[in-house]
Scaffold this motif. Structure first.
Motif, PDB file in Angstrom:
ATOM      1  N   ASP A 180       0.643  -1.001  -0.327  1.00  0.00           N
ATOM      2  CA  ASP A 180       0.268  -0.380   0.125  1.00  0.00           C
ATOM      3  C   ASP A 180       1.104   1.128  -0.198  1.00  0.00           C
ATOM      4  O   ASP A 180       0.437   2.115  -0.769  1.00  0.00           O
ATOM      5  N   VAL A 181       2.115   1.371   1.023  1.00  0.00           N
ATOM      6  CA  VAL A 181       2.630   2.109   0.945  1.00  0.00           C
ATOM      7  C   VAL A 181       3.802   2.733  -0.875  1.00  0.00           C
ATOM      8  O   VAL A 181       3.355   3.764  -1.083  1.00  0.00           O
ATOM      9  N   ILE A 182       4.194   1.706  -1.063  1.00  0.00           N
ATOM     10  CA  ILE A 182       4.548   1.440  -2.377  1.00  0.00           C
ATOM     11  C   ILE A 182       3.632   2.199  -3.766  1.00  0.00           C
ATOM     12  O   ILE A 182       4.382   3.856  -4.532  1.00  0.00           O
ATOM     13  N   ASP A 183       2.569   2.229  -3.421  1.00  0.00           N
ATOM     14  CA  ASP A 183       0.958   2.918  -4.283  1.00  0.00           C
ATOM     15  C   ASP A 183       1.250   3.561  -3.959  1.00  0.00           C
ATOM     16  O   ASP A 183       1.854   4.708  -4.922  1.00  0.00           O
ATOM     17  N   ASP A 184       0.443   3.989  -2.684  1.00  0.00           N
ATOM     18  CA  ASP A 184       0.138   5.860  -2.485  1.00  0.00           C
ATOM     19  C   ASP A 184       1.436   6.435  -2.560  1.00  0.00           C
ATOM     20  O   ASP A 184       1.012   7.348  -2.409  1.00  0.00           O
ATOM     21  N   GLU A 185       2.565   6.152  -1.903  1.00  0.00           N
ATOM     22  CA  GLU A 185       3.866   6.790  -1.920  1.00  0.00           C
ATOM     23  C   GLU A 185       4.546   6.873  -2.888  1.00  0.00           C
ATOM     24  O   GLU A 185       5.525   7.905  -3.220  1.00  0.00           O
ATOM     25  N   ARG A 186       4.051   6.474  -4.745  1.00  0.00           N
ATOM     26  CA  ARG A 186       4.744   6.338  -5.449  1.00  0.00           C
ATOM     27  C   ARG A 186       6.414   6.225  -5.337  1.00  0.00           C
ATOM     28  O   ARG A 186       6.771   6.749  -6.301  1.00  0.00           O
ATOM     29  N   LEU A 187       6.195   5.148  -5.134  1.00  0.00           N
ATOM     30  CA  LEU A 187       7.475   4.789  -4.712  1.00  0.00           C
ATOM     31  C   LEU A 187       8.684   4.252  -5.498  1.00  0.00           C
ATOM     32  O   LEU A 187       9.778   4.564  -5.735  1.00  0.00           O
ATOM     33  N   GLU A 188       7.946   3.256  -6.933  1.00  0.00           N
ATOM     34  CA  GLU A 188       8.690   3.139  -7.584  1.00  0.00           C
ATOM     35  C   GLU A 188       9.311   4.451  -8.843  1.00  0.00           C
ATOM     36  O   GLU A 188       9.933   4.221  -9.236  1.00  0.00           O
ATOM     37  N   ALA A 189       8.273   5.364  -8.990  1.00  0.00           N
ATOM     38  CA  ALA A 189       8.559   7.169  -9.980  1.00  0.00           C
ATOM     39  C   ALA A 189       9.441   7.831  -8.535  1.00  0.00           C
ATOM     40  O   ALA A 189      10.744   7.853  -9.051  1.00  0.00           O
ATOM     41  N   ARG A 190       9.401   7.191  -7.197  1.00  0.00           N
ATOM     42  CA  ARG A 190      10.838   7.853  -6.298  1.00  0.00           C
ATOM     43  C   ARG A 190      11.885   6.757  -6.370  1.00  0.00           C
ATOM     44  O   ARG A 190      12.808   7.881  -6.152  1.00  0.00           O
ATOM     45  N   ALA A 191      11.854   6.273  -6.368  1.00  0.00           N
ATOM     46  CA  ALA A 191      13.238   5.577  -6.139  1.00  0.00           C
ATOM     47  C   ALA A 191      14.161   6.244  -7.644  1.00  0.00           C
ATOM     48  O   ALA A 191      15.214   5.507  -7.750  1.00  0.00           O
ATOM     49  N   ILE A 192      13.112   5.900  -9.620  1.00  0.00           N
ATOM     50  CA  ILE A 192      13.810   7.089 -10.358  1.00  0.00           C
ATOM     51  C   ILE A 192      14.558   8.379  -9.694  1.00  0.00           C
ATOM     52  O   ILE A 192      15.266   8.704 -10.613  1.00  0.00           O
ATOM     53  N   THR A 193      13.738   9.326  -9.795  1.00  0.00           N
ATOM     54  CA  THR A 193      13.873  10.500  -8.720  1.00  0.00           C
ATOM     55  C   THR A 193      15.101  10.770  -8.012  1.00  0.00           C
ATOM     56  O   THR A 193      15.622  10.791  -8.302  1.00  0.00           O
ATOM     57  N   LEU A 194      15.121  10.166  -6.899  1.00  0.00           N
ATOM     58  CA  LEU A 194      16.333  10.270  -6.204  1.00  0.00           C
ATOM     59  C   LEU A 194      17.486   8.850  -6.877  1.00  0.00           C
ATOM     60  O   LEU A 194      18.870   9.172  -6.882  1.00  0.00           O
ATOM     61  N   GLY A 195      17.707   8.284  -7.685  1.00  0.00           N
ATOM     62  CA  GLY A 195      18.351   7.742  -8.783  1.00  0.00           C
ATOM     63  C   GLY A 195      19.170   8.594  -8.840  1.00  0.00           C
ATOM     64  O   GLY A 195      20.402   8.433  -9.181  1.00  0.00           O
ATOM     65  N   ASP A 196      18.140   9.390 -10.062  1.00  0.00           N
ATOM     66  CA  ASP A 196      18.695  10.149 -11.045  1.00  0.00           C
ATOM     67  C   ASP A 196      19.222  11.336 -10.545  1.00  0.00           C
ATOM     68  O   ASP A 196      20.579  11.530 -10.576  1.00  0.00           O
ATOM     69  N   ARG A 197      19.179  11.445  -9.570  1.00  0.00           N
ATOM     70  CA  ARG A 197      20.156  12.722  -8.507  1.00  0.00           C
ATOM     71  C   ARG A 197      21.417  12.023  -8.215  1.00  0.00           C
ATOM     72  O   ARG A 197      22.080  12.827  -8.545  1.00  0.00           O
ATOM     73  N   LEU A 198      20.947  11.097  -7.383  1.00  0.00           N
ATOM     74  CA  LEU A 198      22.205  10.732  -6.865  1.00  0.00           C
ATOM     75  C   LEU A 198      23.193  10.002  -7.912  1.00  0.00           C
ATOM     76  O   LEU A 198      24.696  10.611  -8.465  1.00  0.00           O
ATOM     77  N   LYS A 199      23.130   9.772  -9.325  1.00  0.00           N
ATOM     78  CA  LYS A 199      23.665   9.724 -10.444  1.00  0.00           C
ATOM     79  C   LYS A 199      24.309  10.122 -10.847  1.00  0.00           C
ATOM     80  O   LYS A 199      25.290  10.571 -11.082  1.00  0.00           O
ATOM     81  N   ASP A 200      24.276  11.561 -11.396  1.00  0.00           N
ATOM     82  CA  ASP A 200      23.482  13.230 -11.727  1.00  0.00           C
ATOM     83  C   ASP A 200      25.019  13.468 -10.883  1.00  0.00           C
ATOM     84  O   ASP A 200      26.267  14.148 -11.280  1.00  0.00           O
ATOM     85  N   ARG A 201      25.342  13.651  -9.107  1.00  0.00           N
ATOM     86  CA  ARG A 201      25.791  14.111  -8.881  1.00  0.00           C
ATOM     87  C   ARG A 201      27.317  13.138  -8.397  1.00  0.00           C
ATOM     88  O   ARG A 201      28.477  13.449  -8.353  1.00  0.00           O
ATOM     89  N   LEU A 202      27.570  11.891  -8.438  1.00  0.00           N
ATOM     90  CA  LEU A 202      28.077  11.130  -8.861  1.00  0.00           C
ATOM     91  C   LEU A 202      29.110  11.254 -10.620  1.00  0.00           C
ATOM     92  O   LEU A 202      30.424  11.116 -10.521  1.00  0.00           O
ATOM     93  N   ASN A 203      28.076  11.916 -11.334  1.00  0.00           N
ATOM     94  CA  ASN A 203      29.407  11.459 -12.732  1.00  0.00           C
ATOM     95  C   ASN A 203      29.598  12.834 -12.934  1.00  0.00           C
ATOM     96  O   ASN A 203      30.818  13.220 -13.187  1.00  0.00           O
TER      97      ASN A 203
END
Length: 440
Positions: A330-353
């Motif tokens: 329910d939390v994964i769905d309601d808090e849109r954690l699949e999309a959140r994973a992509i957003t956070l991962g892109d921010r981390l990868k951009d910072r590292l790159n």
């Protein structure tokens, strides 16, 4: 009637959440075996979402998440509420003795949401290693064959058969052999270490000529993204090639999703990134937010091959863990954690790159969604640099950031923050990470 416990008879919270880290560390070393390796030497008093406070009051940002268990963070209120409600009803009946509706309903959800449109069935267990061993049991029952092919760098658990499947010797296999037979390893396709897709597929074909008749192979088992092995995503072309070989010889494909599942990669299951049919899939870790729960989901006709009584376990599918898992979904769905994973991962990868120009040993930044790995290699010699990764880990901890390393060489830092981490805390952690990298 037995007398009820009084407050004076109950253990005091203060007893376990006070004192000094050094004192508890000394007690740990005296009371527990050295074979249980412990990374940190501080002891938590409380935790919330992506933060931990130790018994001496110091705060840490948790980019380990109990080794990928806390995709929904520490102490999510909806998960606490679900477990508390179940606790007031019953804590255990043994599903094989008295079944309960919540187990059945969770199986229906996993069947519906796992990759593939065919009919599926799910069994729940307690640990990831149990899930792996039961997947192998099911595959052997379905095919009548004993052999299993796993991959270099793969991690599948610490029981004897799952150790045999694991493709890393130190520390998991050292001193524990001999291991069960009919287990073979092939190279994991990994361009950065010189193994291409065709190299890997050709090695499997060579195994069939030199080590095991394909008619004796029950299954291939692989991680869609290797966890302990170094956060290497398996190329889609390799998964397709593996499926072709499997279909040619009547072999099953088992995807081990134990570390990659439950939104970590930007999808509920990492296998969904590839439109390739998977016969059986194992899961655990973040499914129940820290309560022990694991499982196997697969094609219904394959899952039904094991005879009644051949699968199960005393605590398998414990009702408290099942309640937590319903809340996790329910939390994964309601808090849109699949999309959140992509957003956070892109921010981390951009910072590292952006740091790679300043840190030439940062050879690769990779991974889908928030299953991100940073690998350190000497650009002059091509040698892995595990000491550098450990130094970054140590410097980050000085700044209150908990990191984990991984990889066959130990030269990769993996990032496993809760997907619920607040933006301000995430940005603070990235600042600490940058400082540690530049100082190292």
């Amino acid at each position: 009637m037995l007398p009820s416990a009084t407050a004076s008879q109950a253990p005091s919270d203060q007893e376990f959440f006070s004192g000094t880290n050094a004192a508890w560390e000394a007690r740990r070393q005296a009371a527990t075996p050295r074979g249980v390796s412990v990374l940190e030497s501080f002891y938590p008093a409380r935790a919330a979402n992506a933060e931990i406070w130790d018994i001496e009051g110091r705060r840490y940002i948790d980019f380990a998440s109990g080794i990928a268990v806390l995709n929904t963070g520490h102490c999510h209120p909806r998960i606490i509420a679900a477990v508390t409600a179940q606790l007031a009803r019953f804590t255990h009946t043994a599903y094989q003795v008295v079944p309960y509706a919540s187990y059945v309903a969770l199986a229906e959800k996993i069947n519906r949401r796992s990759p593939g449109g065919w009919a599926k069935k799910t069994i729940f267990l307690s640990t990831g290693a149990e899930a792996v061993e039961n997947a192998i049991k099911i595959a052997r029952a379905a095919t009548g064959r004993p052999g299993v092919i796993a991959f270099d760098g793969g991690f599948h658990g610490r029981t004897f058969f799952s150790m045999a499947l694991t493709g890393k010797v130190v520390p998991y296999k050292t001193g524990f052999g001999p291991f069960p037979g009919d287990v073979f390893h092939a190279p994991f396709p990994n361009e950065i270490h010189g193994v291409g897709v065709e190299d890997g597929l050709n090695h499997i074909r060579r195994l069939f000529r030199t080590d095991i008749d394909p008619k004796r192979v029950a299954a291939f088992i692989f991680e869609p993204v290797q966890g302990e092995g170094g956060f290497y995503p398996m190329p889609e072309a390799f998964v397709r090639g593996l499926r072709t070989i499997a279909d040619e010889h009547g072999i099953l494909l088992i995807a081990d999703e134990i570390q990659a599942g439950f939104a970590r990669t930007g999808k509920l299951f990492a296998s969904s990134h590839h439109d390739v049919p998977i016969d059986l899939m194992t899961f655990a870790k973040s499914v129940a937010a820290g309560l022990p729960l694991a499982g196997v989901v697969g094609r219904a006709e394959i899952m039904d091959e094991a005879a009644p009584g051949g699968l199960g376990g005393t605590y398998a599918g414990n009702p408290l863990a099942i309640a937590a898992a319903h809340a996790v979904l329910d939390v994964i769905d309601d808090e849109r954690l699949e999309a959140r994973a992509i957003t956070l991962g892109d921010r981390l990868k951009d910072r590292l790159n952006a740091l790679r120009a300043w840190i030439p040993v940062l050879a690769d930044v990779r991974g889908p969604g928030s299953m991100v790995g940073a690998e350190f290699i000497d650009p002059a010699t091509g040698e892995p640099l595990p000491a550098f990764a450990k130094q970054v880990q140590s410097l980050a901890l000085e700044r209150g950031l908990i990191l984990l390393t991984c990889g066959v060489y130990g030269n990769v830092i993996r990032f496993l923050y809760p997907l619920t981490i607040p933006d301000a805390v995430f940005d603070e952690a990235l600042g600490s990470l940058e400082e540690a990298l530049l100082k190292a």
